[in-house]
Design a protein around this motif. Structure first.
Motif, PDB file in Angstrom:
ATOM      1  N   LEU A 197      -2.283  76.588  35.555  1.00  0.00           N
ATOM      2  CA  LEU A 197      -3.687  76.413  35.144  1.00  0.00           C
ATOM      3  C   LEU A 197      -4.564  77.495  35.773  1.00  0.00           C
ATOM      4  N   GLY A 198      -4.333  77.768  37.054  1.00  0.00           N
ATOM      5  CA  GLY A 198      -5.096  78.821  37.734  1.00  0.00           C
ATOM      6  C   GLY A 198      -4.817  80.187  37.152  1.00  0.00           C
ATOM      7  N   VAL A 199      -3.548  80.469  36.877  1.00  0.00           N
ATOM      8  CA  VAL A 199      -3.187  81.764  36.270  1.00  0.00           C
ATOM      9  C   VAL A 199      -3.833  81.896  34.894  1.00  0.00           C
ATOM     10  N   LEU A 239     -13.056  69.537  43.351  1.00  0.00           N
ATOM     11  CA  LEU A 239     -14.281  70.346  43.278  1.00  0.00           C
ATOM     12  C   LEU A 239     -14.079  71.631  42.470  1.00  0.00           C
ATOM     13  N   ALA A 240     -12.943  72.301  42.674  1.00  0.00           N
ATOM     14  CA  ALA A 240     -12.671  73.531  41.920  1.00  0.00           C
ATOM     15  C   ALA A 240     -12.551  73.226  40.435  1.00  0.00           C
ATOM     16  N   GLY A 241     -11.926  72.109  40.101  1.00  0.00           N
ATOM     17  CA  GLY A 241     -11.802  71.726  38.700  1.00  0.00           C
ATOM     18  C   GLY A 241     -13.151  71.419  38.071  1.00  0.00           C
ATOM     19  N   ILE A 242     -13.980  70.688  38.797  1.00  0.00           N
ATOM     20  CA  ILE A 242     -15.327  70.381  38.280  1.00  0.00           C
ATOM     21  C   ILE A 242     -16.123  71.671  38.112  1.00  0.00           C
ATOM     22  N   TYR A 243     -16.028  72.559  39.100  1.00  0.00           N
ATOM     23  CA  TYR A 243     -16.753  73.826  38.972  1.00  0.00           C
ATOM     24  C   TYR A 243     -16.262  74.619  37.762  1.00  0.00           C
ATOM     25  N   ALA A 244     -14.949  74.700  37.575  1.00  0.00           N
ATOM     26  CA  ALA A 244     -14.420  75.443  36.421  1.00  0.00           C
ATOM     27  C   ALA A 244     -14.939  74.845  35.119  1.00  0.00           C
ATOM     28  N   ALA A 245     -15.031  73.521  35.061  1.00  0.00           N
ATOM     29  CA  ALA A 245     -15.496  72.855  33.838  1.00  0.00           C
ATOM     30  C   ALA A 245     -16.970  73.136  33.548  1.00  0.00           C
ATOM     31  N   GLY A 277     -10.761  73.091  33.522  1.00  0.00           N
ATOM     32  CA  GLY A 277     -11.456  72.504  34.669  1.00  0.00           C
ATOM     33  C   GLY A 277     -11.299  70.994  34.735  1.00  0.00           C
ATOM     34  N   LEU A 278     -11.448  70.324  33.606  1.00  0.00           N
ATOM     35  CA  LEU A 278     -11.279  68.869  33.598  1.00  0.00           C
ATOM     36  C   LEU A 278      -9.836  68.475  33.913  1.00  0.00           C
ATOM     37  N   THR A 279      -8.885  69.272  33.440  1.00  0.00           N
ATOM     38  CA  THR A 279      -7.477  68.997  33.752  1.00  0.00           C
ATOM     39  C   THR A 279      -7.228  69.131  35.246  1.00  0.00           C
ATOM     40  N   ALA A 280      -7.715  70.201  35.846  1.00  0.00           N
ATOM     41  CA  ALA A 280      -7.550  70.388  37.294  1.00  0.00           C
ATOM     42  C   ALA A 280      -8.264  69.274  38.065  1.00  0.00           C
ATOM     43  N   ALA A 281      -9.461  68.908  37.627  1.00  0.00           N
ATOM     44  CA  ALA A 281     -10.199  67.828  38.287  1.00  0.00           C
ATOM     45  C   ALA A 281      -9.440  66.504  38.158  1.00  0.00           C
ATOM     46  N   PHE A 282      -8.850  66.248  37.004  1.00  0.00           N
ATOM     47  CA  PHE A 282      -8.054  65.046  36.799  1.00  0.00           C
ATOM     48  C   PHE A 282      -6.861  65.023  37.759  1.00  0.00           C
ATOM     49  N   ALA A 305      -7.957  81.823  40.926  1.00  0.00           N
ATOM     50  CA  ALA A 305      -7.191  82.109  42.146  1.00  0.00           C
ATOM     51  C   ALA A 305      -7.272  80.939  43.122  1.00  0.00           C
ATOM     52  N   VAL A 306      -8.445  80.338  43.252  1.00  0.00           N
ATOM     53  CA  VAL A 306      -8.606  79.187  44.149  1.00  0.00           C
ATOM     54  C   VAL A 306      -7.738  78.023  43.667  1.00  0.00           C
ATOM     55  N   ILE A 307      -7.776  77.733  42.368  1.00  0.00           N
ATOM     56  CA  ILE A 307      -6.973  76.641  41.817  1.00  0.00           C
ATOM     57  C   ILE A 307      -5.485  76.933  41.988  1.00  0.00           C
TER      58      ILE A 307
END
Length: 160
Positions: free
Chosen positions: A99-101, A43-49, A72-77, A129-131
């Motif tokens: 990625l979050g940093v 969810l955090a990755g999708i939101y970032a994207a 965002g897509l990388t985190a979601a993946f 920060a959440v990621i």
């Protein structure tokens, strides 16, 4: 014909400790905490994207829009991978931290003016920060399992 001294030795893939560690990773990956973390990473990755369109900076900060989309897509993946192939993807969970940093510092680094509006900065700092925290939590689960395997502890087993 001579054979290599290592030709008859068992492979590392069949080592009993490796099989035990895989079992522990599988149990960790199927725990409620891991499932919740995987979902939150996704969810955090999708939101970032999609955040450039939610916070409305896609038209004014093109490079940051592309940045957030890719990160965002990388985190979601990674989050989806943790849910679909947890034993393999747990080893990649640590990548969520950088990625979050990067998401946190990107409003100052990835923009032409080396600065962004307050809303964009808050969006990226909080999402990054959440990621980052989710990456630390996921990596922490992996470290607990691998340390336990090395020291002979079974932190995920229930007492008999």
């Amino acid at each position: 014909m001579t054979s290599s001294p290592h030709s008859h030795s068992p492979t590392m893939g069949g080592h009993p400790e490796l099989a035990e560690m895989r079992d522990r990773l599988e149990r960790t990956a199927s725990s409620g905490t891991a499932v919740a973390t995987e979902g939150l990473v996704l969810l955090a990755g999708i939101y970032a994207a999609i955040s450039p369109w939610i916070v409305h900076f896609s038209a004014t900060a093109g490079s940051l829009t592309i940045n957030n989309l890719i990160v965002g897509l990388t985190a979601a993946f990674i989050g989806a991978g943790l849910a679909l192939a947890p034993v393999r993807m747990f080893r990649l969970a640590w990548t969520l931290v950088p990625l979050g940093v990067w998401l946190i510092i990107s409003p100052w680094v990835a923009t032409a003016t080396h600065g962004a509006g307050t809303g964009v900065i808050w969006n990226n700092v909080v999402t990054g920060a959440v990621i980052c925290l989710l990456g630390l939590a996921t990596a922490g689960m992996t470290i607990t399992v691998t340390r336990g395997a090395r020291h002979g502890h079974t932190p995920l087993t229930t007492p008999h």
